[in-house]
Design a protein around this motif. Structure first.
Motif, PDB file in Angstrom:
ATOM      1  N   ASN A  35       0.700  -1.152   0.021  1.00 15.67           N
ATOM      2  CA  ASN A  35       0.002   0.051  -0.130  1.00 15.67           C
ATOM      3  C   ASN A  35       0.842   1.254  -0.010  1.00 15.67           C
ATOM      4  O   ASN A  35       0.284   2.381  -0.463  1.00 15.67           O
ATOM      5  CB  ASN A  35      -0.999  -0.033   1.272  1.00 15.67           C
ATOM      6  N   THR A 108      -0.966 -19.445  -0.840  1.00 18.04           N
ATOM      7  CA  THR A 108      -1.432 -18.487  -1.963  1.00 18.04           C
ATOM      8  C   THR A 108      -0.228 -17.660  -1.912  1.00 18.04           C
ATOM      9  O   THR A 108      -0.084 -17.256  -3.005  1.00 18.04           O
ATOM     10  CB  THR A 108      -2.810 -17.768  -1.679  1.00 18.04           C
ATOM     11  N   PRO A 144      -5.232 -11.792  -6.074  1.00 21.58           N
ATOM     12  CA  PRO A 144      -6.340 -11.278  -5.464  1.00 21.58           C
ATOM     13  C   PRO A 144      -6.821 -12.131  -4.394  1.00 21.58           C
ATOM     14  O   PRO A 144      -7.249 -11.625  -3.126  1.00 21.58           O
ATOM     15  CB  PRO A 144      -7.227 -10.926  -6.523  1.00 21.58           C
ATOM     16  N   ILE A 145      -6.659 -13.370  -4.549  1.00 21.28           N
ATOM     17  CA  ILE A 145      -6.853 -14.472  -3.535  1.00 21.28           C
ATOM     18  C   ILE A 145      -6.002 -14.124  -2.481  1.00 21.28           C
ATOM     19  O   ILE A 145      -6.527 -14.035  -1.107  1.00 21.28           O
ATOM     20  CB  ILE A 145      -6.895 -16.002  -3.826  1.00 21.28           C
ATOM     21  N   HIS A 146      -4.739 -14.099  -2.421  1.00 21.76           N
ATOM     22  CA  HIS A 146      -3.943 -13.951  -1.481  1.00 21.76           C
ATOM     23  C   HIS A 146      -4.169 -12.556  -0.668  1.00 21.76           C
ATOM     24  O   HIS A 146      -4.199 -12.447   0.395  1.00 21.76           O
ATOM     25  CB  HIS A 146      -2.519 -13.978  -2.024  1.00 21.76           C
ATOM     26  N   ILE A 147      -4.446 -11.268  -1.325  1.00 15.10           N
ATOM     27  CA  ILE A 147      -4.650 -10.206  -1.016  1.00 15.10           C
ATOM     28  C   ILE A 147      -5.981 -10.179   0.033  1.00 15.10           C
ATOM     29  O   ILE A 147      -5.862  -9.947   1.133  1.00 15.10           O
ATOM     30  CB  ILE A 147      -4.887  -9.150  -1.982  1.00 15.10           C
ATOM     31  N   TYR A 148      -6.962 -10.766  -0.644  1.00 15.86           N
ATOM     32  CA  TYR A 148      -8.301 -10.615   0.196  1.00 15.86           C
ATOM     33  C   TYR A 148      -8.420 -11.692   1.107  1.00 15.86           C
ATOM     34  O   TYR A 148      -8.634 -11.505   2.339  1.00 15.86           O
ATOM     35  CB  TYR A 148      -9.256 -11.236  -0.849  1.00 15.86           C
ATOM     36  N   LEU A 149      -7.693 -12.941   1.046  1.00 13.20           N
ATOM     37  CA  LEU A 149      -7.379 -13.711   2.495  1.00 13.20           C
ATOM     38  C   LEU A 149      -6.684 -13.002   3.584  1.00 13.20           C
ATOM     39  O   LEU A 149      -6.803 -13.339   4.517  1.00 13.20           O
ATOM     40  CB  LEU A 149      -6.583 -14.888   2.042  1.00 13.20           C
ATOM     41  N   SER A 150      -5.565 -12.147   2.962  1.00 17.12           N
ATOM     42  CA  SER A 150      -4.957 -11.543   4.250  1.00 17.12           C
ATOM     43  C   SER A 150      -5.598 -10.485   4.859  1.00 17.12           C
ATOM     44  O   SER A 150      -5.443 -10.342   6.077  1.00 17.12           O
ATOM     45  CB  SER A 150      -3.742 -10.661   3.361  1.00 17.12           C
ATOM     46  N   TRP A 151      -6.578  -9.757   4.208  1.00 15.09           N
ATOM     47  CA  TRP A 151      -7.474  -8.922   4.772  1.00 15.09           C
ATOM     48  C   TRP A 151      -8.421  -9.587   5.813  1.00 15.09           C
ATOM     49  O   TRP A 151      -8.649  -9.221   7.037  1.00 15.09           O
ATOM     50  CB  TRP A 151      -8.430  -7.950   3.822  1.00 15.09           C
ATOM     51  N   PHE A 152      -8.831 -10.764   5.119  1.00 16.14           N
ATOM     52  CA  PHE A 152      -9.691 -11.569   6.117  1.00 16.14           C
ATOM     53  C   PHE A 152      -9.289 -12.158   7.339  1.00 16.14           C
ATOM     54  O   PHE A 152      -9.537 -11.855   8.318  1.00 16.14           O
ATOM     55  CB  PHE A 152     -10.416 -12.737   5.400  1.00 16.14           C
TER      56      PHE A 152
END
Length: 186
Positions: A35, A108, A144-152
């Motif tokens: 970011n 991921t 995107p899976i890795h990024i969304y999983l990291s937020w979750f």
């Protein structure tokens, strides 16, 4: 398997806290590099920060396997009797989700790294053997899976922390102390 002891084993406690430190560090470094850094402006610095992130985060794969094995071969403390059956079920589901995330995130991440043509290093000591080669199609899926999983995962870990504090300060039960250690006897 539940234990009569109100405390987790010392090994379980150490694994928990080491993994917590590694996860939080890797998450913060990944958040920062994703970011606040740009290859256009900070190219080599961003690359070094991402390499640090990978070297730390890949350790979780090994520790979570050890932790799962330890968890299912050693008794754990009983949840407080005052907890409702629904809350006990939610606690068990929350831990299951944490374990799944602790496996899914580094997997991921490795797929992300490999499909982008980069290694998956571990503590600057060795690399996890590549299971895939450069693959832009796979990269478009796993990034995107890795990024969304990291937020979750960040929200789940925050929830885990808040629930531990709730148990300690509001419920005044032994849940947090069970993972911190035994009180010193005088």
């Amino acid at each position: 398997m539940q234990s009569a002891s109100p405390y987790y084993t010392k090994t379980a406690q150490w694994l928990h806290w080491i993994m917590a430190i590694i996860f939080i560090s890797a998450w913060l470094i990944g958040f920062y590099s994703g970011n606040f850094l740009s290859y256009d402006v900070d190219g080599s610095f961003k690359g070094s920060v991402i390499t640090l992130h990978k070297n730390i985060a890949t350790v979780i794969i090994f520790l979570v396997i050890i932790r799962i094995f330890w968890r299912y071969t050693h008794p754990v403390p009983k949840l407080p009797d005052a907890m409702s059956p629904t809350m006990k079920t939610m606690a068990h589901l929350g831990h299951l989700v944490l374990y799944l995330l602790l496996l899914a995130l580094p997997i991921t991440g490795c797929l992300f790294s490999w499909s982008a043509g980069h290694p998956a290093p571990v503590l600057y000591l060795f690399e996890i053997p590549r299971l895939v080669q450069d693959n832009p199609e796979l990269l478009a899926i796993v990034k995107p899976i890795h990024i969304y999983l990291s937020w979750f995962a960040g929200f789940v870990v925050l929830g885990h922390l808040l629930m531990a504090l709730k148990h300690h300060f509001i419920d005044k039960d032994n849940v947090l102390r069970s993972m911190i250690g035994r009180k010193n006897k005088r």
